[in-house]
Design a protein around this motif. Structure first.
Motif, PDB file in Angstrom:
ATOM      1  N   GLY A  89      11.756  -5.242   4.180  1.00 39.76           N
ATOM      2  CA  GLY A  89      12.342  -4.559   5.324  1.00 39.76           C
ATOM      3  C   GLY A  89      11.488  -4.684   6.561  1.00 39.76           C
ATOM      4  O   GLY A  89      10.294  -4.998   6.490  1.00 39.76           O
ATOM      5  N   GLY A  90      12.101  -4.437   7.717  1.00 40.02           N
ATOM      6  CA  GLY A  90      11.364  -4.409   8.966  1.00 40.02           C
ATOM      7  C   GLY A  90      11.019  -5.774   9.531  1.00 40.02           C
ATOM      8  O   GLY A  90      10.175  -5.881  10.409  1.00 40.02           O
ATOM      9  N   ARG A  91      11.677  -6.806   9.056  1.00 39.73           N
ATOM     10  CA  ARG A  91      11.421  -8.162   9.539  1.00 39.73           C
ATOM     11  C   ARG A  91      12.620  -8.647  10.350  1.00 39.73           C
ATOM     12  O   ARG A  91      13.719  -8.109  10.222  1.00 39.73           O
ATOM     13  N   SER A  92      12.412  -9.679  11.131  1.00 46.78           N
ATOM     14  CA  SER A  92      13.518 -10.214  11.933  1.00 46.78           C
ATOM     15  C   SER A  92      14.601 -10.834  11.054  1.00 46.78           C
ATOM     16  O   SER A  92      15.757 -10.920  11.466  1.00 46.78           O
ATOM     17  N   ASP A  93      14.258 -11.246   9.832  1.00 45.12           N
ATOM     18  CA  ASP A  93      15.241 -11.870   8.944  1.00 45.12           C
ATOM     19  C   ASP A  93      15.746 -10.933   7.850  1.00 45.12           C
ATOM     20  O   ASP A  93      16.414 -11.368   6.920  1.00 45.12           O
ATOM     21  N   THR A  94      15.460  -9.638   7.956  1.00 41.01           N
ATOM     22  CA  THR A  94      15.875  -8.696   6.913  1.00 41.01           C
ATOM     23  C   THR A  94      17.392  -8.657   6.759  1.00 41.01           C
ATOM     24  O   THR A  94      17.909  -8.662   5.638  1.00 41.01           O
ATOM     25  N   ALA A  95      18.133  -8.637   7.853  1.00 41.57           N
ATOM     26  CA  ALA A  95      19.603  -8.568   7.769  1.00 41.57           C
ATOM     27  C   ALA A  95      20.154  -9.780   7.036  1.00 41.57           C
ATOM     28  O   ALA A  95      20.962  -9.639   6.116  1.00 41.57           O
ATOM     29  N   SER A  96      19.734 -10.970   7.429  1.00 40.72           N
ATOM     30  CA  SER A  96      20.271 -12.169   6.769  1.00 40.72           C
ATOM     31  C   SER A  96      19.828 -12.240   5.318  1.00 40.72           C
ATOM     32  O   SER A  96      20.600 -12.665   4.455  1.00 40.72           O
ATOM     33  N   GLU A 114      17.668   0.107   1.152  1.00 34.39           N
ATOM     34  CA  GLU A 114      16.908   1.331   1.364  1.00 34.39           C
ATOM     35  C   GLU A 114      15.406   1.093   1.272  1.00 34.39           C
ATOM     36  O   GLU A 114      14.951   0.272   0.479  1.00 34.39           O
ATOM     37  N   ALA A 115      14.681   1.863   2.061  1.00 34.50           N
ATOM     38  CA  ALA A 115      13.230   1.873   1.947  1.00 34.50           C
ATOM     39  C   ALA A 115      12.875   2.487   0.596  1.00 34.50           C
ATOM     40  O   ALA A 115      13.567   3.374   0.101  1.00 34.50           O
ATOM     41  N   THR A 116      11.821   1.987  -0.006  1.00 36.67           N
ATOM     42  CA  THR A 116      11.397   2.511  -1.303  1.00 36.67           C
ATOM     43  C   THR A 116       9.879   2.623  -1.337  1.00 36.67           C
ATOM     44  O   THR A 116       9.186   2.189  -0.414  1.00 36.67           O
ATOM     45  N   LEU A 117       9.377   3.187  -2.403  1.00 32.71           N
ATOM     46  CA  LEU A 117       7.935   3.362  -2.541  1.00 32.71           C
ATOM     47  C   LEU A 117       7.234   2.021  -2.679  1.00 32.71           C
ATOM     48  O   LEU A 117       7.751   1.097  -3.290  1.00 32.71           O
ATOM     49  N   GLY A 118       6.063   1.956  -2.150  1.00 36.29           N
ATOM     50  CA  GLY A 118       5.249   0.745  -2.248  1.00 36.29           C
ATOM     51  C   GLY A 118       4.479   0.565  -0.958  1.00 36.29           C
ATOM     52  O   GLY A 118       4.757   1.193   0.057  1.00 36.29           O
ATOM     53  N   LEU A 119       3.507  -0.300  -1.026  1.00 34.35           N
ATOM     54  CA  LEU A 119       2.677  -0.553   0.141  1.00 34.35           C
ATOM     55  C   LEU A 119       3.319  -1.585   1.039  1.00 34.35           C
ATOM     56  O   LEU A 119       3.820  -2.613   0.578  1.00 34.35           O
ATOM     57  N   SER A 120       3.285  -1.311   2.333  1.00 36.96           N
ATOM     58  CA  SER A 120       3.740  -2.304   3.295  1.00 36.96           C
ATOM     59  C   SER A 120       2.690  -3.397   3.367  1.00 36.96           C
ATOM     60  O   SER A 120       1.494  -3.141   3.272  1.00 36.96           O
ATOM     61  N   THR A 121       3.162  -4.606   3.507  1.00 40.99           N
ATOM     62  CA  THR A 121       2.254  -5.742   3.638  1.00 40.99           C
ATOM     63  C   THR A 121       2.652  -6.509   4.885  1.00 40.99           C
ATOM     64  O   THR A 121       3.590  -6.144   5.580  1.00 40.99           O
ATOM     65  N   GLY A 122       1.965  -7.585   5.144  1.00 44.41           N
ATOM     66  CA  GLY A 122       2.331  -8.453   6.250  1.00 44.41           C
ATOM     67  C   GLY A 122       3.705  -9.063   6.039  1.00 44.41           C
ATOM     68  O   GLY A 122       4.335  -9.556   6.968  1.00 44.41           O
ATOM     69  N   GLU A 123       4.181  -9.011   4.802  1.00 40.68           N
ATOM     70  CA  GLU A 123       5.499  -9.556   4.465  1.00 40.68           C
ATOM     71  C   GLU A 123       6.630  -8.583   4.806  1.00 40.68           C
ATOM     72  O   GLU A 123       7.786  -8.961   4.785  1.00 40.68           O
ATOM     73  N   GLY A 124       6.305  -7.322   5.064  1.00 43.10           N
ATOM     74  CA  GLY A 124       7.323  -6.312   5.345  1.00 43.10           C
ATOM     75  C   GLY A 124       7.195  -5.135   4.402  1.00 43.10           C
ATOM     76  O   GLY A 124       6.264  -5.052   3.598  1.00 43.10           O
ATOM     77  N   THR A 125       8.153  -4.224   4.486  1.00 35.41           N
ATOM     78  CA  THR A 125       8.117  -3.025   3.656  1.00 35.41           C
ATOM     79  C   THR A 125       9.002  -3.210   2.428  1.00 35.41           C
ATOM     80  O   THR A 125       9.987  -3.930   2.466  1.00 35.41           O
ATOM     81  N   PRO A 126       8.663  -2.554   1.305  1.00 38.78           N
ATOM     82  CA  PRO A 126       9.474  -2.687   0.088  1.00 38.78           C
ATOM     83  C   PRO A 126      10.836  -2.007   0.239  1.00 38.78           C
ATOM     84  O   PRO A 126      10.965  -0.983   0.910  1.00 38.78           O
TER      85      PRO A 126
END
Length: 181
Positions: free
Chosen positions: A148-155, A116-128
């Motif tokens: 979250g939101g990265r090509s490798d998030t699922a794996s 799940e998406a959670t509170l926090g700042l999105s960075t170049g690394e993705g979302t918390p």
């Protein structure tokens, strides 16, 4: 605040369906045509009764099968979350590999996890994110998840689940009998 449509799908309808008819849902999700139809049907049900402006199209809704720490796992990718408590993914983790053939063997409910998406700042690394597990009684957060939101998030999510679940227990291990004389 989470949008009602995706929240209803991931936190209410999908787990209820998977637990109410575990083996039937597993069989339907194993067939690509039936899986697509079932997921879209549940998605539409999740938006029933909502104003048109609150309905979310199912863009990005898809299913894939994986092995996670020796367990068969259905991974549902969801439309990109836009608020806390909306999920990137949901995973149905089946503790046994085959459906029971014997009518006397009870169906096992799959374990149900979310990223799940959670509170926090999105960075170049993705979302918390946070990993959650839902059962019939409660929803609990198990800790921070992969970005979250990265090509490798699922794996990365599947890898995190494998670490949490650990290996399957060896069911062929002899057990102790108490013998009274």
């Amino acid at each position: 605040m989470a949008r009602t449509h995706p929240y209803n799908f991931v936190h209410v309808l999908l787990p209820q369906l998977a637990w109410r008819r575990p083996e039937a849902v597993r069989r339907e999700l194993s067939d690509p045509g039936l899986a697509r139809d079932l997921l879209h049907y549940v998605w539409d049900k999740a938006g029933e009764g909502l104003p048109v402006s609150e309905k979310v199209p199912p863009r990005g809704l898809r299913l894939s099968w994986h092995e996670v720490a020796g367990r068969v796992t259905a991974l549902v990718q969801l439309p990109p979350p836009q608020a806390t408590s909306e999920a990137h993914f949901a995973a149905l983790v089946y503790e046994q590999n085959e459906a029971p053939d014997d009518d006397d063997v009870p169906e096992l409910r799959p374990r149900y996890f979310t990223l799940e998406a959670t509170l926090g700042l999105s960075t170049g690394e993705g979302t918390p994110t946070v990993i959650g597990e839902r059962n019939a009684e409660a929803h609990r957060h198990l800790g921070r998840g992969p970005a979250g939101g990265r090509s490798d998030t699922a794996s990365a999510f599947l890898h995190a689940l494998a670490e949490m679940l650990g290996p399957l227990p060896d069911l062929d291990v002899p057990y102790m009998h108490v013998v009274r004389s």
